[in-house]
Motif scaffolding. Structure first.
Motif, PDB file in Angstrom:
ATOM      1  N   SER A  22      45.562 101.914  89.044  1.00 47.89           N
ATOM      2  CA  SER A  22      45.848 102.465  90.365  1.00 47.89           C
ATOM      3  C   SER A  22      47.298 102.199  90.761  1.00 47.89           C
ATOM      4  O   SER A  22      47.991 103.085  91.289  1.00 47.89           O
ATOM      5  CB  SER A  22      44.885 101.848  91.398  1.00 47.89           C
ATOM      6  N   ARG A  71      49.434 106.200 102.062  1.00 47.73           N
ATOM      7  CA  ARG A  71      50.171 107.433 101.785  1.00 47.73           C
ATOM      8  C   ARG A  71      50.777 107.434 100.398  1.00 47.73           C
ATOM      9  O   ARG A  71      50.915 108.474  99.771  1.00 47.73           O
ATOM     10  CB  ARG A  71      51.272 107.562 102.842  1.00 47.73           C
ATOM     11  N   GLU A  72      51.138 106.232  99.903  1.00 49.10           N
ATOM     12  CA  GLU A  72      51.844 106.171  98.625  1.00 49.10           C
ATOM     13  C   GLU A  72      51.073 105.388  97.566  1.00 49.10           C
ATOM     14  O   GLU A  72      50.729 105.924  96.519  1.00 49.10           O
ATOM     15  CB  GLU A  72      53.241 105.555  98.846  1.00 49.10           C
ATOM     16  N   LYS A 104      52.079 103.116 104.421  1.00 50.70           N
ATOM     17  CA  LYS A 104      52.667 103.226 103.085  1.00 50.70           C
ATOM     18  C   LYS A 104      51.607 103.008 102.008  1.00 50.70           C
ATOM     19  O   LYS A 104      51.594 103.705 100.994  1.00 50.70           O
ATOM     20  CB  LYS A 104      53.788 102.192 102.951  1.00 50.70           C
ATOM     21  N   ASP A 120      55.058 108.121  93.041  1.00 49.16           N
ATOM     22  CA  ASP A 120      56.328 107.982  93.767  1.00 49.16           C
ATOM     23  C   ASP A 120      57.439 108.760  93.063  1.00 49.16           C
ATOM     24  O   ASP A 120      58.295 109.363  93.712  1.00 49.16           O
ATOM     25  CB  ASP A 120      56.737 106.497  93.858  1.00 49.16           C
ATOM     26  N   LYS A 165      56.911 112.544  93.558  1.00 48.54           N
ATOM     27  CA  LYS A 165      57.226 113.021  94.909  1.00 48.54           C
ATOM     28  C   LYS A 165      58.717 113.102  95.187  1.00 48.54           C
ATOM     29  O   LYS A 165      59.124 113.686  96.191  1.00 48.54           O
ATOM     30  CB  LYS A 165      56.563 112.098  95.945  1.00 48.54           C
ATOM     31  N   VAL A 214      57.044 113.390 100.055  1.00 46.42           N
ATOM     32  CA  VAL A 214      55.876 112.620 100.492  1.00 46.42           C
ATOM     33  C   VAL A 214      55.210 113.376 101.633  1.00 46.42           C
ATOM     34  O   VAL A 214      55.816 113.599 102.669  1.00 46.42           O
ATOM     35  CB  VAL A 214      56.283 111.215 100.989  1.00 46.42           C
ATOM     36  N   PRO A 215      53.948 113.800 101.456  1.00 52.61           N
ATOM     37  CA  PRO A 215      53.303 114.522 102.555  1.00 52.61           C
ATOM     38  C   PRO A 215      53.131 113.572 103.742  1.00 52.61           C
ATOM     39  O   PRO A 215      52.743 112.422 103.563  1.00 52.61           O
ATOM     40  CB  PRO A 215      51.947 114.914 101.972  1.00 52.61           C
ATOM     41  N   LEU A 235      48.051 104.348  97.229  1.00 53.59           N
ATOM     42  CA  LEU A 235      46.685 104.734  96.871  1.00 53.59           C
ATOM     43  C   LEU A 235      46.566 106.181  96.383  1.00 53.59           C
ATOM     44  O   LEU A 235      45.445 106.690  96.226  1.00 53.59           O
ATOM     45  CB  LEU A 235      45.746 104.503  98.056  1.00 53.59           C
ATOM     46  N   THR A 236      47.681 106.819  96.129  1.00 56.59           N
ATOM     47  CA  THR A 236      47.642 108.184  95.616  1.00 56.59           C
ATOM     48  C   THR A 236      46.689 108.274  94.421  1.00 56.59           C
ATOM     49  O   THR A 236      46.777 107.472  93.504  1.00 56.59           O
ATOM     50  CB  THR A 236      49.064 108.633  95.190  1.00 56.59           C
ATOM     51  N   LYS A 248      56.050  97.014  96.504  1.00 57.03           N
ATOM     52  CA  LYS A 248      56.461  98.027  97.479  1.00 57.03           C
ATOM     53  C   LYS A 248      56.753  97.384  98.833  1.00 57.03           C
ATOM     54  O   LYS A 248      57.711  97.748  99.511  1.00 57.03           O
ATOM     55  CB  LYS A 248      55.351  99.072  97.610  1.00 57.03           C
ATOM     56  N   GLY A 265      49.744 112.057 103.975  1.00 55.53           N
ATOM     57  CA  GLY A 265      49.129 111.753 102.683  1.00 55.53           C
ATOM     58  C   GLY A 265      48.781 113.006 101.912  1.00 55.53           C
ATOM     59  O   GLY A 265      49.106 113.156 100.752  1.00 55.53           O
ATOM     60  N   THR A 266      48.130 113.923 102.584  1.00 51.37           N
ATOM     61  CA  THR A 266      47.817 115.252 102.051  1.00 51.37           C
ATOM     62  C   THR A 266      48.745 116.240 102.775  1.00 51.37           C
ATOM     63  O   THR A 266      48.984 116.060 103.969  1.00 51.37           O
ATOM     64  CB  THR A 266      46.349 115.611 102.378  1.00 51.37           C
ATOM     65  N   PRO A 267      49.263 117.271 102.094  1.00 48.46           N
ATOM     66  CA  PRO A 267      50.090 118.236 102.827  1.00 48.46           C
ATOM     67  C   PRO A 267      49.308 118.792 104.024  1.00 48.46           C
ATOM     68  O   PRO A 267      48.110 119.067 103.905  1.00 48.46           O
ATOM     69  CB  PRO A 267      50.367 119.323 101.778  1.00 48.46           C
TER      70      PRO A 267
END
Lengths: 439, 439
Positions: free
Chosen positions: B310, A145-146, A142, B318, B321, A329-330, A148-149, B142, A333-335
């Motif tokens: 960040s 993937r979320e 998480k 979030d 997405k 949500v990919p 640290l976007t 989160k 993280g990236t699609p």
């Protein structure tokens, strides 16, 4: 309140049984938090009649994971079967093809087929969640993937195998040998009867491959990981590390370099006063270094039925809280379609500090010869310690070198040169040093 | 690709300027990850013309946060103004009433009005995200709000004020006084000109109040926190702690007890070999103990423009997405309407170990008298150390007591009794001991 979220669970081992128990016991709290009930409506396992301390009598039974994934009336398919192929892979694929959301704890499956599965999920608008697959209860998926976007990650590393960390911790704290600690770990259930997968680093490598993809947006490359286990670590190494202000941990490290991405799993010396050095026993830790956030370290249980079930439940709850098809949500993280090729940085070009322990004959000129071999390879030394070796004949002594940052290639050449000298007794020991950036 | 997510930002200080820079520089990466572009379409700040190193010429300007919140054509309102009332509160309220999603870093606002704002957000189907409000870059909101769903939390505690941790770390590492370290922190920009809010614990208390609600599902009770700052900590305390195997940290602790919930902020002794004891300088750390997951510790930057930006960006991502109105994540973990009343556990009934440092006249019978006062209050001692005191006259000495787990009330009574004795020189020092469960 919205309709209940219908969950099918394949696999009722320790994690699966914990999950069923928690969802049943906390039905009201979960419904309040998620805005809808979470109901287990289908299960499958190898043995229907085994006593697991849970009541599955009112849950529809399926004979195989594949059948459950294909036929059950569910919204979410939870795969807790394990294994990179066979029933686990087939059932996850079948569930995603149906457009079902999938939650899995299966690191081997993701390391082998994560990108292919992510593609199916993203085409079908399904979620594929796998928090439990890396570092058990620690929400590192998480975070990457979320949370640290937008960050560019430079390094991710961690203690991701509780068995190895337990063994190294006991060796240090009690002065026991590797073999004795392994036996103790097996007795306590922290290590398998066949421990190779853990102690040779493969388990850490699977997890690292997944983190690498999440951190750097590259294809999963689980087969391109430099691998060195802990079987070779002796109590002398641990004592020498301690004297020099370090502790030895089995780390998985993925790092962006100019020539590509380094993925490596090996025993590592970390400074004693770094936070990760204090992570003991079966506990796991994962650190992420990125350009905007800085360094983030997460520490927690890496395995165990409940801790793993907690991550699986968090993944299910995320699905319950979103409307069907509403999340983008990919998976990785990236699609999946936008993942970059993985470019491997060769281990020879790795740069870092090194610890080298040599047992040598107690002869005039040895020290000078070793220093010369280092200098010839442009290796700059931070410290040199010479001591009597209690475990070998009086005629042998131990020399320990710690280098400044240097190239792995230079170290290999210097060690080869020393190996050709007549004064060397036994194999040289080489351990890489890793320095946390801020913590 | 879906329509761009339109973002309005109120406040262009360090965090706001970082956020604008990152969103502009990483537009492509963000669009790929989020499945849609993120566009800043409206801004406001105190001074329109100040050079912030960012280009806001093509972004619509509003004169006040309230005006931006009410009139801008945006999907998300980002509040970086600060303060519990005034423009921040009014603009967030106005944005939520319009059904806009809101992202804020404002701990004071949430500590004062979080429940009321959560109610509006949940009624309007809007998201209210605030990862940056507690522990800067660490994704603890989160973790509590999502990852730990289904867990029953027993304790949450942490180092949540970088100024205090910086001062305590410097005092220990360099043997400097509190006053000198505070001056140094001010010179380096780690402490405000008026440092009271940090060093007296109020800042930590605001953050703790938010974590308490997320952890225990109770109303926010920021005014019901036991508060003790670090101004009273001397270099003698730090040295004595070190000799006994502890380090002193300013912790915020929220704990479920039989009589209610304890919320307390005070200097705390933590065992030297615990992971949190190694968290130095301005770094923050938050630990969560829960029944399914076990103990989770997160360590990272607690402040700074980039780290905070960040977290704000993660919150915006979030929202990007998910489809509008598609998320049901309760703002405070539990739906605002379902939050339980906060029942305060009295500090007198707190149970734990205590460190007591007494400076006493060097007279016969003093030791016996102190031991008697402890015994009369049923306090069991783990260790007693007596030493010469270099800072006072030769006739004085220092006595340090460490107790086993005991009631705060007993400690207070024993200390009162000792204070009435003629041999005491100066004020007794009392520091609570906190033991991490597993880490």
């Amino acid at each position: 309140m919205a309709d209940a979220l219908k969950v099918g669970i394949a696999g009722l081992g320790t994690v699966g049984a914990s999950l069923v128990r928690i969802i049943q016991n906390r039905a009201n709290e979960l419904a309040t938090t998620c805005g809808r009930a979470i109901e287990i409506t289908a299960v499958t396992a190898r043995d229907r009649t085994r006593d697991r301390g849970i009541d599955i009598s009112r849950i529809q039974w399926f004979d195989t994971p594949e059948q459950l994934a294909r036929e059950a009336d569910i919204d979410v398919f939870v795969e807790l079967v394990g294994g990179a192929e066979g029933a686990a892979a087939n059932s996850v694929r079948a569930a995603l093809e149906r457009g079902l959301h999938v939650v899995t704890a299966n690191k081997a499956l993701l390391a082998a087929s994560g990108v292919e599965l992510a593609k199916i999920a993203e085409e079908k608008g399904a979620l594929l969640n796998f928090e439990a697959a890396v570092a058990g209860g620690i929400p590192v998926i998480k975070a990457l993937r979320e949370s640290l976007t937008g960050n560019t990650v430079s390094r991710v590393y961690g203690i991701m195998n509780g068995t190895c960390n337990y063994i190294l911790t006991r060796m240090e704290k009690e002065g026991l040998s590797f073999a004795d600690c392994l036996k103790e770990a097996q007795r306590l259930g922290y290590a398998e009867a066949d421990p190779a997968f853990d102690i040779e680093g493969n388990d850490t490598a699977h997890k690292l491959a997944i983190l690498t993809t999440l951190a750097f947006g590259t294809q999963i490359a689980a087969d391109e990981i430099y691998l060195e286990g802990i079987t070779n670590i002796s109590i002398e190494d641990i004592r020498a590390a301690s004297d020099l202000g370090y502790r030895i941990k089995l780390l998985g490290v993925a790092q962006r370099t100019e020539s590509g991405i380094e993925q490596r799993v090996h025993p590592t010396m970390v400074p004693y006063d770094s936070v990760i050095a204090q992570v003991d026993g079966v506990t796991n830790a994962v650190a992420i270094e990125s350009d905007i956030l800085g360094e983030l370290l997460m520490v927690g249980p890496g395995a165990g039925g409940n801790a793993t079930a907690s991550s699986v439940l968090g993944d299910i709850a995320d699905i319950a809280k979103s409307r069907p098809g509403a999340q983008r949500v990919p998976v990785l993280g990236t699609p999946a379609a936008a993942l970059a090729p993985y470019k491997r940085a060769q281990m020879q070009s790795h740069e870092g500090g090194y610890f080298i322990r040599l047992t040598v004959a107690d002869r005039t000129g040895v020290f000078a010869s070793i220093a010369a071999r280092m200098a010839e390879n442009a290796i700059s030394l931070e410290s040199i310690v010479q001591r009597a070796n209690p475990d070998t004949a009086e005629t042998a002594k131990t020399i320990i070198l710690v280098t400044h940052a240097t190239m792995e290639d230079s170290i290999r050449k210097a060690v080869e040169a020393i190996k050709s000298e007549s004064y060397l007794v036994g194999e040289p020991q080489v351990i890489r040093i890793e320095r946390p950036k801020d913590l």
